[in-house]
Scaffold this active site. Sequence first.
Site, PDB file in Angstrom:
ATOM      1  N   CYS A  31      -7.541  -4.452  -1.953  1.00  0.00           N
ATOM      2  CA  CYS A  31      -6.983  -4.005  -3.374  1.00  0.00           C
ATOM      3  C   CYS A  31      -7.064  -3.318  -4.158  1.00  0.00           C
ATOM      4  CB  CYS A  31      -6.009  -5.672  -3.517  1.00  0.00           C
ATOM      5  SG  CYS A  31      -5.843  -5.036  -5.560  1.00  0.00           S
ATOM      6  N   CYS A  34      -6.546  -3.755  -7.321  1.00  0.00           N
ATOM      7  CA  CYS A  34      -7.975  -4.923  -7.767  1.00  0.00           C
ATOM      8  C   CYS A  34      -8.908  -3.856  -8.689  1.00  0.00           C
ATOM      9  CB  CYS A  34      -7.868  -5.694  -7.350  1.00  0.00           C
ATOM     10  SG  CYS A  34      -6.757  -6.782  -7.055  1.00  0.00           S
TER      11      CYS A  34
END
Lengths: 106, 329
Positions: A31, A34
């Site tokens: 991700c 993230c």
Amino acid sequence: MPELTITTANFESEVLKSDLPVLVDFWATWCGPCKMTEPIVDELTEEQKGKMKVGKLDVDQHPEISQQYNVMSIPTFIVFKGGEPIGSLVGAQPKPEFDKLVQSAL
Amino acid sequence: MADTKKESPNVYDVAVIGAGPAGLSASVYLSRYKLSNLVLGPEYGGYVSTTHLVEDYLGFLTVSGLELADHFTKHAQNYQDAEVVADKVTEMKQNGKLFDLKTWNGKEYQARSVLIATGTVHNKLDVPGEKEFEGHGVSYCVTCDAAFFKNRRVAIVGGGDSGAKGALHLADFASEVYWIHRRDTFRAEPIWVDRVKEKPNVQFVMENTITEIVGKDNKLTGVKLAKPFEGKSNIALDGVFVEIGSHPDKTLPGMVGATTDGDGNLIVNNHQRTSAEFVWGAGDNTTASALFRQISTAVSEGSIAAGDIYEYLNDPRADWHSKGPIVTD
């Protein structure tokens, strides 16, 4: 990097039964957003030492917990206090938004 | 050339803004030319990293977007002259012979030149409920969020390649997928549409649009449609995925006086130069890619830009406009 890795096995003891409030970072290795919030999460881990725990939960490894708390997008950050989720942030947000979330739990 | 970096650790020959195929391709060439370069982008690989499958990039019969993005990133990181950082440039201004950059994470950098390769941002449906349920059922990234909808009901909106690939990917997780498209034909490559048709759990909702996203208690429960589908004006859902195209963000070009066209595309010439000296553009956000935004075109533009940056930085007497006009109207 937060030292605390949250898993299905330790979720109850580390989060729900924790004496301190806990900020859980729901993330995954793939991700991008993230990764972008990692420096903020590291900063919070240092700033909140002794006042709040910060832990990371890999949603791919532990989908049961994400499902239980209705996580539908990552990164999602949920603050738990006294075993209950009391606030959350979804998506990559700037530091002041995290500060607000943290303050609401202290 | 890379001496500037030695003077101060935060001064680079080139700041590459955007870590997609254009930015990373440029970085590889810049490093090989021994130009210190800093690549700043919120997602390594850009949109590629969130693409389900890529089958039209030469050399890869079929590859997941994430894997291809990883190859791109590792290639750029392979060189000492490159630094790739997950961050986003929020402010940029010319300061004498340097550009000052500030980032989302509060970092500051300086560079002698800039390559704007920021790609595009997702278009939104712009209907009631969309903002309210973003991250709580409304998603702009199928590969990121599809797994959260295992055995649930979802809709995907948009008739392009992203919509088709999204429907295909969602069909592997969700119990029911509604592919909603405002027209009666698809813009997507027919090969993708054919594959979606083979999925038994995908229903086609054609010539229809969502007028409202509804839900309660922070949870999406369905959508309202402009026209009835199978006799009903709403569909009960757990998630809505939006893939209705994208547009360039003209904020950064504006900060350094680089001209954009009416659609926000950064205007570049054949050498990827913009109207502002020491500012280059490459990839989906430029006029060169505006008609065909592909990985291959982005990689190509990034490479051309890097070659030209090398040439220009090495020749202080060069005239910025010597390499053909930058048409701004």
